[in-house]
Design an enzyme around this catalytic site. Sequence first.
Site, PDB file in Angstrom:
ATOM      1  N   LYS A 138       0.844  -1.212   0.000  1.00 16.60           N
ATOM      2  CA  LYS A 138       0.000   0.000   0.000  1.00 16.60           C
ATOM      3  C   LYS A 138       0.870   1.249   0.000  1.00 16.60           C
ATOM      4  CE  LYS A 138      -1.659   1.573   4.075  1.00 16.60           C
ATOM      5  NZ  LYS A 138      -1.367   2.970   4.422  1.00 16.60           N
ATOM      6  N   ASN A 139       1.914   1.273   0.848  1.00 18.33           N
ATOM      7  CA  ASN A 139       2.678   2.513   1.018  1.00 18.33           C
ATOM      8  C   ASN A 139       3.629   2.788  -0.141  1.00 18.33           C
ATOM      9  OD1 ASN A 139       1.226   2.928   3.292  1.00 18.33           O
ATOM     10  ND2 ASN A 139       2.833   2.279   4.710  1.00 18.33           N
ATOM     11  N   ARG A 175      -3.995  10.834   4.165  1.00 21.65           N
ATOM     12  CA  ARG A 175      -2.896  11.802   4.220  1.00 21.65           C
ATOM     13  C   ARG A 175      -2.040  11.692   2.966  1.00 21.65           C
ATOM     14  NH1 ARG A 175      -0.450  13.443   8.384  1.00 21.65           N
ATOM     15  NH2 ARG A 175       1.558  12.806   7.569  1.00 21.65           N
ATOM     16  N   CYS A 227      -3.291  12.377  13.275  1.00 24.19           N
ATOM     17  CA  CYS A 227      -4.168  11.202  13.378  1.00 24.19           C
ATOM     18  C   CYS A 227      -3.892  10.551  14.737  1.00 24.19           C
ATOM     19  CB  CYS A 227      -3.916  10.235  12.237  1.00 24.19           C
ATOM     20  SG  CYS A 227      -2.284   9.525  12.342  1.00 24.19           S
ATOM     21  N   ARG A 246       2.023  14.342  13.125  1.00 26.54           N
ATOM     22  CA  ARG A 246       2.425  14.071  11.730  1.00 26.54           C
ATOM     23  C   ARG A 246       2.480  15.338  10.860  1.00 26.54           C
ATOM     24  NH1 ARG A 246      -0.276   8.588   9.849  1.00 26.54           N
ATOM     25  NH2 ARG A 246       1.614   8.480   8.610  1.00 26.54           N
ATOM     26  N   PRO A 247       3.309  16.285  11.241  1.00 27.88           N
ATOM     27  CA  PRO A 247       3.464  17.507  10.432  1.00 27.88           C
ATOM     28  C   PRO A 247       4.096  17.188   9.075  1.00 27.88           C
ATOM     29  CG  PRO A 247       5.156  17.384  12.116  1.00 27.88           C
ATOM     30  CD  PRO A 247       4.229  16.228  12.365  1.00 27.88           C
ATOM     31  N   ILE A 248       4.087  18.177   8.172  1.00 21.25           N
ATOM     32  CA  ILE A 248       4.737  17.939   6.866  1.00 21.25           C
ATOM     33  C   ILE A 248       5.777  19.023   6.575  1.00 21.25           C
ATOM     34  CG2 ILE A 248       2.762  16.676   5.892  1.00 21.25           C
ATOM     35  CD1 ILE A 248       2.153  19.193   4.219  1.00 21.25           C
ATOM     36  N   ASP A 249       6.384  19.530   7.655  1.00 21.20           N
ATOM     37  CA  ASP A 249       7.390  20.591   7.470  1.00 21.20           C
ATOM     38  C   ASP A 249       8.560  20.156   6.589  1.00 21.20           C
ATOM     39  OD1 ASP A 249       7.610  19.001   9.996  1.00 21.20           O
ATOM     40  OD2 ASP A 249       9.633  19.819   9.936  1.00 21.20           O
ATOM     41  N   GLN A 250       8.942  18.892   6.666  1.00 20.76           N
ATOM     42  CA  GLN A 250      10.072  18.426   5.840  1.00 20.76           C
ATOM     43  C   GLN A 250       9.709  18.373   4.356  1.00 20.76           C
ATOM     44  OE1 GLN A 250      13.262  17.791   7.299  1.00 20.76           O
ATOM     45  NE2 GLN A 250      12.084  18.917   8.845  1.00 20.76           N
ATOM     46  N   ASP A 266       5.313   0.156  11.815  1.00 23.07           N
ATOM     47  CA  ASP A 266       4.002  -0.359  11.401  1.00 23.07           C
ATOM     48  C   ASP A 266       3.769  -1.803  11.835  1.00 23.07           C
ATOM     49  OD1 ASP A 266       3.758   1.432   8.229  1.00 23.07           O
ATOM     50  OD2 ASP A 266       3.496   2.037  10.325  1.00 23.07           O
ATOM     51  N   ILE A 315       9.437   6.338  16.497  1.00 27.39           N
ATOM     52  CA  ILE A 315       9.036   7.083  15.302  1.00 27.39           C
ATOM     53  C   ILE A 315       7.850   8.003  15.573  1.00 27.39           C
ATOM     54  CG2 ILE A 315       8.293   6.896  12.885  1.00 27.39           C
ATOM     55  CD1 ILE A 315      11.033   5.656  13.225  1.00 27.39           C
ATOM     56  N   ARG A 328      -8.419  -0.155   5.297  1.00 29.69           N
ATOM     57  CA  ARG A 328      -7.612   0.803   4.536  1.00 29.69           C
ATOM     58  C   ARG A 328      -6.323   0.148   4.030  1.00 29.69           C
ATOM     59  NH1 ARG A 328      -6.348   6.148   7.652  1.00 29.69           N
ATOM     60  NH2 ARG A 328      -5.044   6.282   5.801  1.00 29.69           N
TER      61      ARG A 328
HETATM   62  C1  EPZ Z   1       4.754   6.564   6.277  1.00 27.14           C
HETATM   63  O1  EPZ Z   1       4.131   7.644   6.966  1.00 27.14           O
HETATM   64  C2  EPZ Z   1       3.730   5.442   6.272  1.00 27.14           C
HETATM   65  N1  EPZ Z   1       2.548   5.870   5.552  1.00 27.14           N
HETATM   66  C3  EPZ Z   1       3.372   5.061   7.700  1.00 27.14           C
HETATM   67  O2  EPZ Z   1       2.518   3.934   7.624  1.00 27.14           O
HETATM   68  C4  EPZ Z   1       4.643   4.643   8.430  1.00 27.14           C
HETATM   69  O3  EPZ Z   1       4.319   4.387   9.776  1.00 27.14           O
HETATM   70  C5  EPZ Z   1       5.684   5.767   8.355  1.00 27.14           C
HETATM   71  O4  EPZ Z   1       5.921   6.114   6.972  1.00 27.14           O
HETATM   72  C6  EPZ Z   1       7.010   5.356   8.969  1.00 27.14           C
HETATM   73  O5  EPZ Z   1       7.506   4.230   8.306  1.00 27.14           O
HETATM   74  C7  EPZ Z   1       2.601   5.872   4.192  1.00 27.14           C
HETATM   75  O6  EPZ Z   1       3.597   5.530   3.592  1.00 27.14           O
HETATM   76  C8  EPZ Z   1       1.333   6.281   3.490  1.00 27.14           C
HETATM   77  P1  EPZ Z   1       7.309   9.680   8.195  1.00 27.14           P
HETATM   78  P2  EPZ Z   1       4.833   9.107   6.923  1.00 27.14           P
HETATM   79  O7  EPZ Z   1       7.256  10.929   7.414  1.00 27.14           O
HETATM   80  O8  EPZ Z   1       5.513   9.273   5.627  1.00 27.14           O
HETATM   81  C9  EPZ Z   1       7.793  13.018  11.554  1.00 27.14           C
HETATM   82  C10 EPZ Z   1       0.561   2.709   7.883  1.00 27.14           C
HETATM   83  O9  EPZ Z   1       0.117   2.124   8.880  1.00 27.14           O
HETATM   84  N2  EPZ Z   1       7.717  13.975  10.450  1.00 27.14           N
HETATM   85  O10 EPZ Z   1       8.389   8.684   7.917  1.00 27.14           O
HETATM   86  O11 EPZ Z   1       3.830  10.098   7.361  1.00 27.14           O
HETATM   87  C11 EPZ Z   1       6.500  12.240  11.740  1.00 27.14           C
HETATM   88  O12 EPZ Z   1       5.595  12.968  12.556  1.00 27.14           O
HETATM   89  C12 EPZ Z   1       1.148   4.091   8.048  1.00 27.14           C
HETATM   90  O13 EPZ Z   1       0.603   2.231   6.738  1.00 27.14           O
HETATM   91  C13 EPZ Z   1       7.883  15.336  10.723  1.00 27.14           C
HETATM   92  O14 EPZ Z   1       8.068  15.745  11.866  1.00 27.14           O
HETATM   93  O15 EPZ Z   1       5.917   8.917   8.086  1.00 27.14           O
HETATM   94  C14 EPZ Z   1       6.972  10.967  12.403  1.00 27.14           C
HETATM   95  O16 EPZ Z   1       7.112  11.183  13.776  1.00 27.14           O
HETATM   96  C15 EPZ Z   1       1.019   4.596   9.469  1.00 27.14           C
HETATM   97  N3  EPZ Z   1       7.814  16.210   9.684  1.00 27.14           N
HETATM   98  C16 EPZ Z   1       8.345  10.733  11.762  1.00 27.14           C
HETATM   99  O17 EPZ Z   1       8.756  12.005  11.226  1.00 27.14           O
HETATM  100  C17 EPZ Z   1       7.614  15.805   8.398  1.00 27.14           C
HETATM  101  O18 EPZ Z   1       7.574  16.668   7.479  1.00 27.14           O
HETATM  102  C18 EPZ Z   1       8.349   9.719  10.626  1.00 27.14           C
HETATM  103  O19 EPZ Z   1       7.293  10.068   9.750  1.00 27.14           O
HETATM  104  C19 EPZ Z   1       7.446  14.423   8.139  1.00 27.14           C
HETATM  105  C20 EPZ Z   1       7.520  13.523   9.180  1.00 27.14           C
END
Ligand code: EPZ
Length: 430
Positions: free
Chosen positions: A22-23, A93, A117, A122-126, A306, A328, A398
């Site tokens: 899925k991801n 998202r 969620c 889960r911010p998207i600042d990066q 996950d 994480i 989902r």
């Molecule tokens: C992806 O989420 C997956 N979702 C998540 O799977 C998975 O848990 C996660 O990666 C970690 O492997 C999808 O791929 C659709 P991150 P993502 O950006 O990309 C912080 C599932 O069950 N962060 O790697 O959102 C964030 O808050 C889902 O399938 C920032 O602070 O995860 C987290 O603490 C749940 N700023 C950490 O980094 C940002 O701009 C890792 O998040 C981005 C992330």
Amino acid sequence: MLQYVMKGGNPLVGEVEIAGAKNAALGILAAAIMTDEPVVIDNLPDVSDIRVLLKAIEDIGAKVERINKHKVRITSDSISTVEVEFDYIRKIRASYYLIGALLGKYKKAKVALPGGCNIGTRPIDQHLKGFKRLGSENTIEEGGSILAQAKELKGAHIYMDMISVGATINVLLAASMAEGRTVIECAAKEPHVVDVANMLNSMGADIRGAGTDVIRIHGVNKLHGTEYSIIPDQIEAGTFMMASAMTKGDVTVTNVIPKHLEVISAKLSEIGCQVEEGDDRVRVIGTPVMTHTNIKTLPYPGFPTDLQPQMTAVLSVSSGTSIVTESIFENRFMYVKELNRMGTDIQVEGNAAMINGVSKLTGAYLTAPDLRAGAALVMAGLTADGYTIVDDIKYILRGYEDFDGKLRRLGANIVAVSNEEEIKEFKQRY
Ligand code: EPZ
């Protein structure tokens, strides 16, 4: 509302074919709209997240033809808007991958800001930092949308402040059509990041180093059509491997890449299971008494966050005391209170759970707070004495295709129900 009702006690036995990841699929579907030529994607998992993203792609004007439930043809020469409706972001998202794709192709995108969620803010600042470094001007519009636009995108050297799967994929999408060279430092190395990069390269992109800490992209001004098949889902596979361990079963997951499952195989062996790897399959044979271990979730190739809820469920019925640390997300133990209602003995302190293994679980009425926790609660219900109902299975649907059907074919007594009458019928039958 749809629920699962199950009666525990049967060991899971047999083979289960794992669906596409899925991801990976979410990033790959976004990449598909970056060309005007037809793109055929195969091995799509038939889950609601994928259906929602395909609808979002259709709603901006692309043509989406379902060849079968796992295969789709997308032709994006007719995209009429770069604005993605809030409703899609609210539902998933990962529709934010359309920002990177639209920004890369049209140098403009408007997408609602995703909310937090159950597992964290889960911010998207990066993501935004990466787009900005490429030359995008990101403004937050009224109502919480992001407008990202650039006269032109130019390659840049981007240092991520933390390892982010989503930000790595989103920046990869935009950078693949930015002029010049982009380097992404501290890139995420998950298999699904590599799959998105391979898909883009099959469309004529020039991306090297995906799967390592440093990804180098040489932007191109046009991408062409392709036919691409998605990798198997490491998380679905790990879930079934752990369900075999927890129910003391003998399950072989097929259509997998064992390399992606190494850390899970290692941990299950460590607690006493017998794990046999084949070319495209892994067999997990449970043991009467599993022992304890410690887990810390880390970015790939570490233990996947996950699979943290599912492993905690396994350790809740393993002998001794185990510690699971979630590094994480800031709030990924919500499900523990549900497990404790079944007789587990788990204390959560901050981002760590201390698990004292117990020998027996008792069925209960449970609510699934998120996708992977929902799977963990089902695993516990299949292990417990008596009946368990898991509510709110929309989260599970989902990310898991035909979850109850696959479990039934492995010998589980579980069905999806939508009313009391059906629950009563189930209890008369089992
Ligand atoms: C992806 O989420 C997956 N979702 C998540 O799977 C998975 O848990 C996660 O990666 C970690 O492997 C999808 O791929 C659709 P991150 P993502 O950006 O990309 C912080 C599932 O069950 N962060 O790697 O959102 C964030 O808050 C889902 O399938 C920032 O602070 O995860 C987290 O603490 C749940 N700023 C950490 O980094 C940002 O701009 C890792 O998040 C981005 C992330």
